[in-house]
Design a protein around this motif. Structure first.
Motif, short mmCIF file in Angstrom:
data_model
loop_
_atom_site.label_atom_id
_atom_site.label_comp_id
_atom_site.label_asym_id
_atom_site.label_seq_id
_atom_site.Cartn_x
_atom_site.Cartn_y
_atom_site.Cartn_z
N VAL A 21 0.85 -1.19 0.00
CA VAL A 21 0.00 0.00 0.00
C VAL A 21 0.89 1.24 0.00
N ALA A 22 0.53 2.24 -0.81
CA ALA A 22 1.24 3.52 -0.83
C ALA A 22 0.39 4.55 -0.09
N PHE A 23 0.94 5.07 0.99
CA PHE A 23 0.24 6.07 1.81
C PHE A 23 0.73 7.48 1.45
N CYS A 24 -0.22 8.36 1.28
CA CYS A 24 0.07 9.74 0.91
C CYS A 24 0.77 10.49 2.04
N ARG A 25 1.79 11.25 1.67
CA ARG A 25 2.47 12.12 2.64
C ARG A 25 2.40 13.59 2.22
N CYS A 26 1.67 13.87 1.13
CA CYS A 26 1.61 15.28 0.69
C CYS A 26 0.27 15.92 1.06
N TRP A 27 -0.66 15.17 1.58
CA TRP A 27 -1.97 15.63 2.01
C TRP A 27 -2.90 16.00 0.86
N GLN A 28 -2.52 15.79 -0.37
CA GLN A 28 -3.32 16.28 -1.49
C GLN A 28 -4.11 15.19 -2.22
N SER A 29 -3.95 13.93 -1.85
CA SER A 29 -4.61 12.84 -2.54
C SER A 29 -6.13 12.88 -2.36
N PRO A 33 -6.23 8.19 2.90
CA PRO A 33 -4.80 8.29 3.15
C PRO A 33 -3.92 7.60 2.10
N TYR A 34 -4.53 7.17 1.00
CA TYR A 34 -3.75 6.47 -0.02
C TYR A 34 -3.26 7.45 -1.09
N CYS A 35 -2.10 7.19 -1.62
CA CYS A 35 -1.53 8.02 -2.68
C CYS A 35 -2.31 7.81 -3.98
N ASP A 36 -2.65 8.91 -4.64
CA ASP A 36 -3.29 8.81 -5.96
C ASP A 36 -2.44 9.48 -7.04
N GLY A 37 -1.20 9.83 -6.70
CA GLY A 37 -0.31 10.46 -7.67
C GLY A 37 -0.35 11.98 -7.64
N GLY A 46 8.22 22.19 -7.91
CA GLY A 46 9.43 22.42 -7.14
C GLY A 46 9.50 21.73 -5.80
N ASP A 47 8.42 21.04 -5.40
CA ASP A 47 8.47 20.31 -4.12
C ASP A 47 9.19 18.99 -4.34
N SER A 48 9.41 18.25 -3.30
CA SER A 48 10.04 16.94 -3.40
C SER A 48 9.39 16.04 -2.36
N VAL A 49 8.31 15.38 -2.79
CA VAL A 49 7.53 14.58 -1.85
C VAL A 49 6.96 13.38 -2.58
N GLY A 50 6.67 12.34 -1.83
CA GLY A 50 6.08 11.13 -2.39
C GLY A 50 5.52 10.27 -1.28
N PRO A 51 4.92 9.16 -1.65
CA PRO A 51 4.27 8.31 -0.66
C PRO A 51 5.26 7.49 0.16
N VAL A 52 4.78 6.97 1.25
CA VAL A 52 5.51 5.90 1.95
C VAL A 52 4.83 4.60 1.52
N VAL A 53 5.62 3.66 1.03
CA VAL A 53 5.08 2.41 0.52
C VAL A 53 5.35 1.32 1.55
N VAL A 54 4.28 0.64 1.97
CA VAL A 54 4.36 -0.36 3.02
C VAL A 54 3.89 -1.69 2.48
N LYS A 55 4.66 -2.73 2.75
CA LYS A 55 4.24 -4.09 2.40
C LYS A 55 4.05 -4.86 3.69
#
Ligand code: FES
Length: 61
Positions: A21-29, A33-37, A46-55
């Protein structure tokens, strides 16, 4: 990035063993709480952010 969409600040999620599962860390998904890109747009600005991916793996006995 800050929580401009007033997402809940805490989630408890059960992840089935073997699932990733990829969890969003940018608050915009829109699927928070899942990442949608959505972080890709922030990164293009110019930001540098991405999900935390948990298996989920089975606990050792
Ligand atoms: S949409 Fe937020 S980290 Fe991917």
């Amino acid at each position: 990035m800050i929580n401009t969409k007033n997402r809940p600040d805490r989630h408890n999620e059960d992840i089935p063993v073997g699932k990733t599962v990829a969890f969003c860390r940018c608050w915009q998904s829109d699927k928070f709480p899942y990442c949608d890109g959505a972080h890709r747009r922030l990164n293009s600005e110019g930001d540098s952010v991405g999900p935390v991916v948990v298996k989920a793996v089975a606990a050792e006995s």
